[in-house]
Design a protein around this motif. Sequence first.
Motif, PDB file in Angstrom:
ATOM      1  N   UNK A   1     -50.289  27.749 109.517  1.00 27.77           N
ATOM      2  CA  UNK A   1     -51.616  27.474 110.041  1.00 27.77           C
ATOM      3  C   UNK A   1     -52.495  28.700 110.218  1.00 27.77           C
ATOM      4  N   UNK A   2     -51.960  29.882 109.910  1.00 31.20           N
ATOM      5  CA  UNK A   2     -52.759  31.111 110.047  1.00 31.20           C
ATOM      6  C   UNK A   2     -53.427  31.453 108.721  1.00 31.20           C
ATOM      7  N   UNK A   3     -54.529  32.140 108.811  1.00 38.20           N
ATOM      8  CA  UNK A   3     -55.235  32.618 107.622  1.00 38.20           C
ATOM      9  C   UNK A   3     -55.139  34.141 107.583  1.00 38.20           C
ATOM     10  N   UNK A   4     -54.790  34.664 106.420  1.00 39.66           N
ATOM     11  CA  UNK A   4     -54.686  36.107 106.227  1.00 39.66           C
ATOM     12  C   UNK A   4     -55.607  36.498 105.081  1.00 39.66           C
ATOM     13  N   UNK A   5     -56.107  37.727 105.125  1.00 45.80           N
ATOM     14  CA  UNK A   5     -56.928  38.201 104.024  1.00 45.80           C
ATOM     15  C   UNK A   5     -56.123  38.106 102.729  1.00 45.80           C
ATOM     16  N   UNK A   6     -56.766  37.776 101.648  1.00 46.68           N
ATOM     17  CA  UNK A   6     -56.076  37.655 100.366  1.00 46.68           C
ATOM     18  C   UNK A   6     -56.108  38.969  99.574  1.00 46.68           C
TER      19      UNK A   6
END
Length: 194
Positions: A114-119
């Motif tokens: 559920x977390x978003x990380x920079x790509x």
Amino acid sequence: MKKYTLIPALALAVGAISLSSIPVASASFGTGIGVSFPTSGSHSSEIVPSYAAFSFDKIVEELTVEEKHGRLIMELKVTNDGDSDYSIAHRDGQVYDFAILDKNGKTLYKWSDGMAFTQALTSSTVAAHKSEVYKAELDRKAYRKIKDDGVLVTAWLVDTPYKITTRMPTKVGSSTPVTLHGGIIIGNGPWYDD
């Protein structure tokens, strides 16, 4: 009579185990064997934290899992005892992760879900003669949902071939022997159900 138990399909390492003789390769598989050693009995009922550690080259990774005030606190400490920095190139912004598994290896909780990380490509560094500590915490409500089914906690630095595993904190009483559990998994393939 003391009982010995075996943690299936995990890996070896209680205390600090040197893996410097194992060559590092970018394989897409992992393997290992878990172990438990009896240490002593307990005369009072308490929840005992879990701990596992291993070392490779000049890097020491330690996993501590503790229950405090109804919450589960997981800590991965990475220490660089070398004279040069330890750097890891990452495919994205995620540096570390934690997972809790049931007795069948099913993932009950994964810190990064559920977390978003920079790509963007990133890197992380542990400076020479320094430590970095990575933490995750389950609040009371989330911990209560998985507490009875959770058996193992695994932690790792993303984009490295090493995973370290220990048991969930254990409640011990006068008739329960205290055992020391721990393990590592070497390889970068899937070790959990996804």
